[in-house]
Scaffold this motif. Structure first.
Motif, PDB file in Angstrom:
ATOM      1  N   GLU A 238       0.907  -1.272  -0.043  1.00 45.65           N
ATOM      2  CA  GLU A 238       0.040  -0.027  -0.016  1.00 45.65           C
ATOM      3  C   GLU A 238       0.807   1.118   0.039  1.00 45.65           C
ATOM      4  O   GLU A 238       1.900   1.565   1.031  1.00 45.65           O
ATOM      5  N   GLY A 239       0.550   2.014  -0.992  1.00 41.65           N
ATOM      6  CA  GLY A 239       1.258   3.445  -1.024  1.00 41.65           C
ATOM      7  C   GLY A 239       0.646   4.531  -0.100  1.00 41.65           C
ATOM      8  O   GLY A 239      -0.570   4.526   0.426  1.00 41.65           O
ATOM      9  N   PRO A 240       1.537   5.691  -0.260  1.00 41.78           N
ATOM     10  CA  PRO A 240       0.705   6.929   0.410  1.00 41.78           C
ATOM     11  C   PRO A 240      -0.362   7.515  -0.358  1.00 41.78           C
ATOM     12  O   PRO A 240      -0.560   7.091  -1.815  1.00 41.78           O
ATOM     13  N   ASP A 241      -0.845   8.571   0.231  1.00 42.36           N
ATOM     14  CA  ASP A 241      -1.855   9.376  -0.464  1.00 42.36           C
ATOM     15  C   ASP A 241      -1.255  10.228  -1.816  1.00 42.36           C
ATOM     16  O   ASP A 241      -2.003  10.326  -2.784  1.00 42.36           O
ATOM     17  N   THR A 242      -0.085  10.671  -1.471  1.00 43.53           N
ATOM     18  CA  THR A 242       0.414  11.202  -2.728  1.00 43.53           C
ATOM     19  C   THR A 242       0.602  10.529  -3.923  1.00 43.53           C
ATOM     20  O   THR A 242       0.315  10.893  -5.014  1.00 43.53           O
ATOM     21  N   LEU A 243       0.726   9.179  -3.655  1.00 42.73           N
ATOM     22  CA  LEU A 243       0.761   8.410  -4.959  1.00 42.73           C
ATOM     23  C   LEU A 243      -0.472   8.113  -5.425  1.00 42.73           C
ATOM     24  O   LEU A 243      -0.481   8.025  -6.661  1.00 42.73           O
ATOM     25  N   ARG A 244      -1.568   8.198  -4.774  1.00 42.40           N
ATOM     26  CA  ARG A 244      -2.873   7.869  -5.323  1.00 42.40           C
ATOM     27  C   ARG A 244      -3.270   9.330  -5.933  1.00 42.40           C
ATOM     28  O   ARG A 244      -3.650   9.253  -7.166  1.00 42.40           O
ATOM     29  N   ILE A 245      -2.925  10.368  -5.447  1.00 43.48           N
ATOM     30  CA  ILE A 245      -2.965  11.600  -6.228  1.00 43.48           C
ATOM     31  C   ILE A 245      -2.293  11.563  -7.693  1.00 43.48           C
ATOM     32  O   ILE A 245      -2.852  12.094  -8.774  1.00 43.48           O
ATOM     33  N   ALA A 246      -1.081  11.168  -7.398  1.00 47.71           N
ATOM     34  CA  ALA A 246      -0.279  11.199  -8.533  1.00 47.71           C
ATOM     35  C   ALA A 246      -0.578  10.348  -9.849  1.00 47.71           C
ATOM     36  O   ALA A 246      -0.707  10.593 -10.943  1.00 47.71           O
ATOM     37  N   ARG A 247      -1.227   9.093  -9.262  1.00 40.14           N
ATOM     38  CA  ARG A 247      -1.763   8.186 -10.282  1.00 40.14           C
ATOM     39  C   ARG A 247      -2.965   8.747 -10.886  1.00 40.14           C
ATOM     40  O   ARG A 247      -3.194   8.198 -12.164  1.00 40.14           O
ATOM     41  N   LEU A 248      -3.990   9.166 -10.105  1.00 38.64           N
ATOM     42  CA  LEU A 248      -5.109   9.638 -10.773  1.00 38.64           C
ATOM     43  C   LEU A 248      -4.882  10.841 -11.733  1.00 38.64           C
ATOM     44  O   LEU A 248      -5.194  11.208 -12.794  1.00 38.64           O
ATOM     45  N   TRP A 249      -3.884  11.788 -11.390  1.00 38.70           N
ATOM     46  CA  TRP A 249      -3.336  12.795 -12.309  1.00 38.70           C
ATOM     47  C   TRP A 249      -2.848  12.317 -13.548  1.00 38.70           C
ATOM     48  O   TRP A 249      -2.910  12.613 -14.832  1.00 38.70           O
TER      49      TRP A 249
END
Length: 576
Positions: free
Chosen positions: A222-233
């Motif tokens: 599991e990655g951090p929230d910053t990774l989720r934001i980056a992947r969505l972008w």
């Protein structure tokens, strides 16, 4: 009557005594006591002129009587008894002759001494009978268990069960009935659960194999929230670009074949006229890397002295020197979308042998920011995402990392290679990234999900160069095995292998506009250009005096830059 007639030689047989050992020993001791009690000494002869027979006999009797109360001589066997008797007889004979002195006769064994020498071999009849009884009962129990065991009548299943028990599935002349009976007997001896135990061992071995496969497989956490934001972008950015790329591919198919052939011939003539436009001494040490800017007006180089220099194109004038690395620099990149007049904006990146990654701006010799997460491992290559928001770094700790310049943090630390990661390249859409390592393998990663979607296996040596074609599905890799392989991302397999050079291939680049040609450079001091469709050599660029380390093609496809161990970089351009 002679002395020989008085003595009868009896050879006692070795006997086995049945019954209790204490009882036998008691009888032996009683017999010895009775013999000693009844024995009496014979009277000695007073006549000196008696016959030799009487003298001899008297001497023998006196000796025997005299020795009765003393210790008897030990006799080891019946043969010793016969020898002793003969000696005694001979003494008696010699004693009766006048003029010859008689030797003292040897003592004869008595019943007590013979009783002491009887072998005491003991045979426990009750124990032996008990053993036979137990064995017989066990045999009856085994046959009873064999009758109660249910065995399939299917001969194939019986053979399978025998195989699981590591037994021969068939003997010579054995039929299904005999085979079934043999299986019953085996199960009666081993137990009915023997087959289940064998199956359990097989299941355990299968689980071990599966666990080993899982250990070798790619794993995710599991990655951090910053990774989720980056992947969505990244998903929002790459999907429209992929749609545009497919639309351009459809439009290219509508172009008449004659027009496409004419463009190809024109391009080949242009490439065959390539010549050195400029040769510049880049540093006092080998020039390790070069990269063009997005508008093809600037060229950034790095060297083993730790300096990075910015040059103008095509006159190759020095514009800026970037100082800050303490060791030699392995890779450099210019950020797309940043103009030369912008200040205090990250425009360039460089990675050093000491693990330091520095971000630079135009008109400033000092770095704007430093990334120290790789130390002490070497950073061999750096690359900006097509959007300019992300920076990817290839590290010699067998991983690569993705940095978000807007969030100013590391959003992905990806492992997967068994050895150091040396090179990487983005797809033009910005959705996937390809890495190559010293383990001779390449991997294609989906930045939107983090999964490895393709494994590039086929090179016999380390992969030193990798690049995506503008069509989005062709990948070129250059390796230590002197070959360049072309991979198809759609079919997930190699489509062609180019035996390109006589030494290792240090870098490989596609033309960025339409991917009509491919450039490879090698430690054989040459740079070669290959056609995209037929993979035929179009041009060999010779001019460096030493190994060629890297190559880059300008976005407008007008220039090719090469760097070498000879401390120079060369700019190649078609003749006007």
């Amino acid at each position: 009557m002679s002395d020989d007639d008085d003595i009868q030689y009896i050879k006692r047989q070795r006997t086995l005594h049945y019954g209790s050992l204490e009882e036998t020993e008691r009888k032996r001791q009683n017999a010895a006591t009775a013999s000693a009690t009844t024995a009496a000494p014979a009277p000695a002869s007073s006549s000196g002129s008696g016959a030799g027979r009487e003298g001899g006999g008297g001497g023998a009797t006196t000796t025997a009587g005299g020795n009765t109360g003393g210790q008897l001589e030990d006799i080891d066997s019946d043969e010793d008894y016969e020898e002793a008797s003969k000696k005694g007889t001979a003494s008696g004979k010699s004693g009766g002759k006048p003029g010859i002195s008689a030797k003292p006769p040897t003592a004869l064994p008595t019943a007590a001494s013979l009783a002491n020498k009887i072998d005491d071999d003991y045979f426990d009849l009750e124990t032996e009978m008990e053993r036979d009884k137990v064995a017989l009962l066990e045999e009856f129990e085994r046959k009873k268990r064999a009758r109660q065991i249910n065995v399939s009548t299917d001969d194939a299943e019986i053979k399978n069960n025998l195989r699981q028990l590591n037994e021969p599935i068939c003997f010579f002349g054995e039929g299904p009935a005999e085979r079934r009976r043999r299986l019953k007997e085996l199960l009666a001896n081993l137990g009915e659960n023997a087959i289940n135990r064998g199956r359990g061992a097989e299941d355990t071995e299968e689980r071990k194999v599966q666990s080993r496969d899982q250990e070798q497989a790619t794993w995710y956490h599991e990655g951090p929230d910053t990774l989720r934001i980056a992947r969505l972008w990244l998903a929002d950015y790459s999907l429209p670009r992929a749609r545009d790329r497919l639309e351009r591919a459809r439009e290219a198919l509508e172009v008449p074949s004659a027009a496409r052939a004419g463009r190809m011939v024109e391009m080949q003539k242009k490439l065959q006229s390539l010549a050195p436009l400029c040769s510049q001494v880049g540093d006092t040490r080998p020039v390790s890397s070069a990269a063009f800017s997005a508008d093809s007006s600037l060229l950034l180089t790095a060297s083993w002295s730790g300096l990075c220099k910015l040059w103008s194109v095509p006159d190759c004038e020095l514009k800026q020197t970037l100082r800050g690395h303490a060791s030699y620099v392995g890779g450099v990149a210019l950020r797309p979308g940043v103009h030369a007049d912008e200040e205090n904006v990250v425009a360039m990146a460089s990675g050093g042998h000491d693990g330091a990654v520095k971000l630079w701006g135009f008109n400033n010799e000092e770095s704007i920011a430093d990334i120290t997460g790789h130390m002490p491992h070497r950073v061999s290559k750096v690359a900006f995402h097509p959007s300019g928001r992300f920076l990817a770094t290839a590290c010699y700790d067998s991983s690569w990392r993705l940095w978000d310049l807007e969030q100013k943090t590391e959003v992905l630390h990806q492992e997967g290679h068994a050895k150091p990661v040396h090179c990487l390249s983005y797809q033009s859409d910005g959705s996937v990234l390809c890495t190559g390592g010293l383990d001779a393998f390449g991997r294609v990663w989906d930045l939107r999900t983090g999964r490895c979607i393709m494994f590039l296996e086929g090179h016999l040596g380390a992969v030193f160069g990798v690049d995506f074609s503008p069509n989005g599905f062709h990948i070129a890799t250059g390796s230590q095995d002197n070959t360049c392989k072309i991979w198809d991302l759609r079919r997930r397999q190699p489509v062609y292998t180019i035996p390109a050079h006589t030494n290792l291939i240090s870098d490989v680049k596609y033309q960025q506009e339409c991917g009509s040609f491919l450039v490879t450079c090698s430690y054989d001091s040459t740079t070669k250009i290959w056609s995209n469709k037929t993979w035929q050599p179009l041009k060999t660029l010779q001019g460096h005096d030493n190994k060629v380390i890297s190559v880059d093609i300008s976005p407008n496809a007008q220039y090719i830059a090469t760097t070498s161990f000879d401390r120079t970089f060369k700019l190649w351009s078609p003749d006007s």
